[in-house]
Design an enzyme around this catalytic site. Structure first.
Site, PDB file in Angstrom:
ATOM      1  N   GLY A 153      71.775  40.023  50.409  1.00 13.04           N
ATOM      2  CA  GLY A 153      71.166  40.992  51.082  1.00 13.04           C
ATOM      3  C   GLY A 153      72.373  41.673  52.064  1.00 13.04           C
ATOM      4  N   LEU A 154      72.027  42.136  53.371  1.00 12.41           N
ATOM      5  CA  LEU A 154      72.806  42.667  54.297  1.00 12.41           C
ATOM      6  C   LEU A 154      73.381  43.995  53.806  1.00 12.41           C
ATOM      7  CD1 LEU A 154      74.387  39.776  55.992  1.00 12.41           C
ATOM      8  CD2 LEU A 154      72.440  41.074  56.841  1.00 12.41           C
ATOM      9  N   CYS A 155      72.671  44.876  53.066  1.00  9.87           N
ATOM     10  CA  CYS A 155      73.150  46.020  52.620  1.00  9.87           C
ATOM     11  C   CYS A 155      72.162  47.239  52.600  1.00  9.87           C
ATOM     12  CB  CYS A 155      73.596  45.876  51.110  1.00  9.87           C
ATOM     13  SG  CYS A 155      72.235  45.256  49.980  1.00  9.87           S
ATOM     14  N   GLY A 156      71.339  47.272  53.924  1.00  7.28           N
ATOM     15  CA  GLY A 156      70.511  48.194  54.141  1.00  7.28           C
ATOM     16  C   GLY A 156      69.313  48.145  53.103  1.00  7.28           C
TER      17      GLY A 156
END
Length: 360
Positions: free
Chosen positions: A123-126
């Site tokens: 994750g952590l990709c908008g």
């Protein structure tokens, strides 16, 4: 939230204007301790935001380095794809008068569709993973409404986790995207697709992935992988078209003397094979060997574009997080300075008041 709590605490304390003389000194001490605790809380939060900012900056730099390598992988794979298209064009020219019976070109009424969903492993990709999942769900609903069975093949852990937890989706296989998709990874996915299509478990294979456009732009795309057909339109058993409105389809045909590659939206300069060239095997057999290779090449290209899009989305998300952390740190610093100044002013007022009372 912490700033709001501090403001409410400070406001409630300063709002008490009348106290009993016997309690005034004790309340002043409690108020002083309350302000001190508030300052420590704000100071700790500033340090926490500062550390978070360092992490997001580091993740942004890592994603930027990786997306550059992913871009290079996409560019470096183009010569092979272009030369493969040229060879396919030459073979197609030789057998254009023949009836090619390739298993990957077999068109039949669509009763079942294999949907290959390419998401990220992390994750952590908008909203990158969410966009792909939502587009896949919309496509599944569209196909289900036509009475077509949908089998989902997940590429990437995020998509696998999402669809596996929901029993309404039939997940047949899951793969990991990996940090650097290779030919071996594409071959594993291609084997699953090929086996399902040849066994007639799936009459149509679609890819849902994010096409890499630039570092700030990517486009979730539905793409028909199989069957490779010059018609470009596939129908279900009732004759209804099951292609998506924005579908991109591989077409094995010639257009204006050039091999048409609908996927690229452009034509590749091709030349006819030397007429003196002699095939050791029948052109149809060579085509049967080239088509799986071409399918693997297209899958690898899709994996590389999906990875590049994910890394670009992560880089932008971390850049936004860093900017937000800087703004929050600036706001907390201003709040800390105001509270510290208020505390100093209060202590000076108490000292002056005490000196005046003593001298009086």
């Amino acid at each position: 939230m912490a700033a709001t709590m501090l403001a409410s605490k400070q406001g409630s304390f300063m709002g008490r204007s009348t106290f009993a003389p016997a309690q005034q000194q004790g309340v002043a001490r409690r108020g002083s301790l309350q302000v001190t605790a508030g300052l420590k809380e704000v100071r700790d939060r500033i340090a926490s935001v500062k550390n978070t900012n360092k992490i997001t900056d580091a993740m942004k730099l890592v994603a930027a380095a990786k997306v550059r390598r992913a871009q290079e992988a996409v560019v470096n794979g183009r010569p092979f794809s272009e030369n493969l298209v040229k060879v396919l064009y030459g073979v197609n020219q030789r057998i254009r008068q023949e009836d090619v019976d390739s298993p990957l070109c077999t068109v039949r009424p669509v009763k079942s569709v294999m949907l290959v969903v390419m998401t990220g492993d992390r994750g952590l990709c908008g909203g990158y993973n969410n966009f792909i999942i939502k587009k896949s769900e919309a496509r599944i609903r569209e196909l289900t409404a036509l009475g077509v069975k949908v089998n989902v093949v997940c590429v990437g852990r995020k998509g696998s986790m999402y669809f596996s937890k929901r029993k309404q989706y039939n997940v047949t296989k899951s793969f990991s995207l990996g940090a650097a998709p290779s030919t071996k990874d594409a071959q594993g996915i291609a084997d699953e697709i090929f086996a399902s299509f040849i066994a007639q478990e799936s009459d149509k294979v679609e890819l849902v992935f994010t096409k890499f456009i630039s570092l700030i732009s990517s486009n979730p795309t539905i793409q028909t992988l199989l069957p490779m057909t010059p018609m470009g339109e596939l129908c279900d058993v009732d004759g209804k078209c099951v292609d998506a409105a924005d579908d991109e389809i591989f077409k094995l045909t010639t257009k204006g003397g050039e091999f048409a590659v609908e996927r690229e939206k452009t034509t590749i300069e091709t030349e006819a094979l030397d007429p003196s060239l002699i095939f050791e095997q029948e052109p149809a057999q060579i085509l049967d060997a080239l088509l799986p290779l071409y399918m693997n090449s297209c899958l690898l290209r899709s994996l590389q574009e999906a990875l590049a899009s994910e890394l670009a989305a992560r880089m932008n998300a971390m850049n936004n997080a860093s900017d937000n952390a800087k703004e929050l740190r600036k706001a907390l610093t201003v709040q800390y300075n105001k509270q510290r100044q208020a505390k100093i002013t209060q202590e000076l007022s108490e000292i002056v008041g005490g000196a005046a009372a003593t001298s009086g």
